[in-house]
Write a protein that holds these residues in place. Structure first.
Motif, PDB file in Angstrom:
ATOM      1  N   CYS A   1      83.996  16.658  60.406  1.00  8.69           N
ATOM      2  CA  CYS A   1      84.635  16.043  59.230  1.00  8.69           C
ATOM      3  C   CYS A   1      85.985  16.696  58.950  1.00  8.69           C
ATOM      4  O   CYS A   1      86.947  16.025  58.577  1.00  8.69           O
ATOM      5  CB  CYS A   1      83.734  16.170  58.011  1.00  8.69           C
ATOM      6  SG  CYS A   1      82.226  15.172  58.094  1.00  8.69           S
TER       7      CYS A   1
ATOM      8  N   THR B   1      83.408  19.256  52.537  1.00  8.44           N
ATOM      9  CA  THR B   1      82.695  18.857  53.752  1.00  8.44           C
ATOM     10  C   THR B   1      81.602  19.880  54.036  1.00  8.44           C
ATOM     11  O   THR B   1      81.641  21.007  53.546  1.00  8.44           O
ATOM     12  CB  THR B   1      83.648  18.784  54.957  1.00  8.44           C
ATOM     13  OG1 THR B   1      84.296  20.061  55.123  1.00  8.44           O
ATOM     14  CG2 THR B   1      84.713  17.714  54.759  1.00  8.44           C
TER      15      THR B   1
ATOM     16  N   GLY C   1      81.363  12.966  54.320  1.00 10.48           N
ATOM     17  CA  GLY C   1      80.391  13.179  55.382  1.00 10.48           C
ATOM     18  C   GLY C   1      78.950  13.208  54.897  1.00 10.48           C
ATOM     19  O   GLY C   1      78.667  13.579  53.753  1.00 10.48           O
TER      20      GLY C   1
ATOM     21  N   CYS D   1      79.453  10.410  59.908  1.00 13.10           N
ATOM     22  CA  CYS D   1      79.117  11.657  60.602  1.00 13.10           C
ATOM     23  C   CYS D   1      79.896  11.756  61.916  1.00 13.10           C
ATOM     24  O   CYS D   1      79.332  11.580  62.995  1.00 13.10           O
ATOM     25  CB  CYS D   1      77.619  11.730  60.860  1.00 13.10           C
ATOM     26  SG  CYS D   1      77.069  13.326  61.549  1.00 13.10           S
ATOM     27  N   PRO D   2      81.196  12.074  61.832  1.00 13.29           N
ATOM     28  CA  PRO D   2      81.999  12.198  60.612  1.00 13.29           C
ATOM     29  C   PRO D   2      82.578  10.842  60.224  1.00 13.29           C
ATOM     30  O   PRO D   2      82.600   9.915  61.052  1.00 13.29           O
ATOM     31  CB  PRO D   2      83.113  13.146  61.063  1.00 13.29           C
ATOM     32  CG  PRO D   2      83.345  12.770  62.491  1.00 13.29           C
ATOM     33  CD  PRO D   2      81.970  12.424  63.049  1.00 13.29           C
TER      34      PRO D   2
END
Length: 247
Positions: free
Chosen positions: A137, A171, A199, A231-232
């Motif tokens: 992410c 994140t 994320g 994801c991401p």
């Protein structure tokens, strides 16, 4: 100097024209999922049983994008009869319950905070916090600074200090060891401040959900204004969310 000008002329403009022109992503990209309500019950149950994130409710025929890691297992198991992934990267929401969907999502612009648009519409400075993330992410946020996306042209920048920021972008699954650092960063950000969760790990714990070492989601710790699943999440999902919510 002449070589620089020559290279610039030969390369041309590398920056995307988005949002004036839409961006077509590669066919293998998995974006917003769509649920077929007429799919056989046994297919829906098989997809739910095979989901590694337990993101599918076979009875309600919905999918939780907050848990989903967009692995495509459900699409493969059901051969597209129950779940299909579109190329739509506009998957962000302002309310967490909107992540549980059959495919339709509310208009993000209609759910954005109008005072945020007034305050940050011309300039938005963000501090990114990696709370035990895997760097996926984080990497797709960093790429927004490259010439193709050029986030700064919209007046949005990532800054080094929370004291210079209008909000934080979080994140990672928020491990127990990172929780204090996250809270200190939040408290150091002056009000009014924005909190953005990026994320699946940040939204619900992702693959680590249920572990006592991580949180159940950022909204259990801080008030979250914007949820960006994935994801991401693709850089275009991040860009779309920021522009739609704040501009």
């Amino acid at each position: 100097m002449l070589n620089v000008l020559k290279n610039r002329f030969e390369q041309g403009c590398k920056t995307s024209k988005y949002p004036k022109e839409n961006v077509q992503l590669l066919p293998r990209y998995r974006g917003r999922p769509e649920i077929n309500p007429d799919a056989p019950a046994e297919v829906a149950s098989a997809c739910a049983a095979g989901c590694p994130q337990e993101a599918i409710d076979a009875a309600a025929k919905t999918i939780d994008m907050g848990r989903c890691v967009f692995c495509g297992t459900c699409e493969r198991i059901g051969k597209g009869q129950f779940v299909t992934f579109t190329q739509d990267f506009a998957i962000s929401v302002a309310e967490k319950e909107h992540l549980i969907t059959a495919g339709d999502l509310p208009d993000l612009a209609a759910h954005s905070r109008q005072h945020f648009k007034k305050l940050f519409g011309r300039s938005l400075q963000l501090r990114q916090v990696s709370a035990a993330g895997c760097n996926a992410c984080e990497a797709d946020l960093n790429v927004l600074a490259t010439p193709f996306f050029d986030l700064a042209r919209f007046g949005i920048n990532f800054v080094a200090s929370p004291r210079h920021a209008d909000g934080i972008v979080v994140t990672g699954p928020i491990s127990r060891n990172m929780k204090t650092a996250l809270l200190q960063t939040f408290e150091a950000t002056p009000e009014p401040r924005v909190v953005i969760a990026v994320g699946s790990c940040t939204l619900t714990g992702g693959p680590f959900r249920g572990s006592p070492e991580v949180s159940e989601g950022l909204d259990a710790i801080l008030p979250v204004d914007l949820f960006i699943p994935g994801c991401p999440p693709h850089p275009m999902s991040n860009l779309h969310a920021l522009l739609t919510f704040f501009k």
